[in-house]
Motif scaffolding. Sequence first.
Motif, PDB file in Angstrom:
ATOM      1  N   VAL A  91       0.825  -1.212   0.000  1.00  0.00           N
ATOM      2  CA  VAL A  91       0.000   0.000   0.000  1.00  0.00           C
ATOM      3  C   VAL A  91       0.855   1.256   0.000  1.00  0.00           C
ATOM      4  N   SER A  92       1.834   1.308   0.894  1.00  0.00           N
ATOM      5  CA  SER A  92       2.636   2.530   1.003  1.00  0.00           C
ATOM      6  C   SER A  92       3.957   2.260   1.708  1.00  0.00           C
ATOM      7  N   SER A  93       4.908   3.162   1.484  1.00  0.00           N
ATOM      8  CA  SER A  93       6.184   3.169   2.198  1.00  0.00           C
ATOM      9  C   SER A  93       6.454   4.601   2.609  1.00  0.00           C
ATOM     10  N   CYS A  94       6.952   4.785   3.811  1.00  0.00           N
ATOM     11  CA  CYS A  94       7.248   6.153   4.245  1.00  0.00           C
ATOM     12  C   CYS A  94       8.255   6.155   5.381  1.00  0.00           C
ATOM     13  N   HIS A  95       8.930   7.290   5.550  1.00  0.00           N
ATOM     14  CA  HIS A  95       9.764   7.496   6.726  1.00  0.00           C
ATOM     15  C   HIS A  95       8.837   7.609   7.918  1.00  0.00           C
ATOM     16  N   ASN A  96       9.155   6.918   8.981  1.00  0.00           N
ATOM     17  CA  ASN A  96       8.299   6.936  10.164  1.00  0.00           C
ATOM     18  C   ASN A  96       8.572   8.197  10.972  1.00  0.00           C
ATOM     19  N   PRO A  97       7.646   9.169  10.974  1.00  0.00           N
ATOM     20  CA  PRO A  97       7.891  10.437  11.660  1.00  0.00           C
ATOM     21  C   PRO A  97       7.934  10.333  13.173  1.00  0.00           C
ATOM     22  N   SER A  98       7.360   9.248  13.728  1.00  0.00           N
ATOM     23  CA  SER A  98       7.313   9.112  15.184  1.00  0.00           C
ATOM     24  C   SER A  98       8.420   8.224  15.724  1.00  0.00           C
ATOM     25  N   SER A  99       9.298   7.754  14.853  1.00  0.00           N
ATOM     26  CA  SER A  99      10.385   6.878  15.301  1.00  0.00           C
ATOM     27  C   SER A  99      11.521   7.688  15.900  1.00  0.00           C
ATOM     28  N   SER A 100      12.161   7.124  16.915  1.00  0.00           N
ATOM     29  CA  SER A 100      13.320   7.786  17.514  1.00  0.00           C
ATOM     30  C   SER A 100      14.478   7.812  16.524  1.00  0.00           C
ATOM     31  N   SER A 101      14.423   6.921  15.551  1.00  0.00           N
ATOM     32  CA  SER A 101      15.430   6.895  14.507  1.00  0.00           C
ATOM     33  C   SER A 101      14.814   7.388  13.203  1.00  0.00           C
TER      34      SER A 101
END
Length: 207
Positions: A91-101
């Motif tokens: 469905v989608s790929s994205c940078h995780n904005p809530s990740s500590s990394s």
Amino acid sequence: MASGQLSREEALACVGCRHACHILLYADTEAQLFEEIPIRHIVLMQMRFDGLLGFPGGLVDPSEESLEEGLSRELWEELGFSLSVTLEDHVSSCHNPSSSSSHLITHFYARRMEEKEIREVEKAAASTATDHGHEVAIVMGMVRLPLYTLKGGEGGLPSFLSHSFIGNSRSQLEDSLVRFGLVTPEELQTALTHAEQRRKQPWGGAA
């Protein structure tokens, strides 16, 4: 690294990035709650070991296996159910904005199943999954989303959305509910409004 949507190819080309794959499993149903309220669809999520809601899946190393192979492996470990995830499920790929990394990329998949298959997933998760009770809290395990809203907006989907979710799984859920026609945009907005009101009330809106 800024957060945002990526193509699958862009995501895999990211140097030094970690990858996490998760999947939404859902099915249509004619069942009714109290023989009165149409349930319409069965949508599965997990109550995780840390008390947060999320989708089944986990970290995958694209240098050792494809994203889909890794997600299929994770599903076997967590659910005890053999499901061959394919590129068509992506469905989608994205940078995780809530990740500590900032180097974590989340890949989201969805698979429509038959109601019988969904029930088999639930049964397998509780009885045969190797990680059940470890990564997935044994008290809850798999949970179904209530896609209805009870009178006054005090129960059902609004209550579910007032809980805490891991990472960007809440936004993935909200997008999927509308994308796959599981609720209308108006139904989702109403549920979100009631959920926000519930969170602002003392004791989470409990009577």
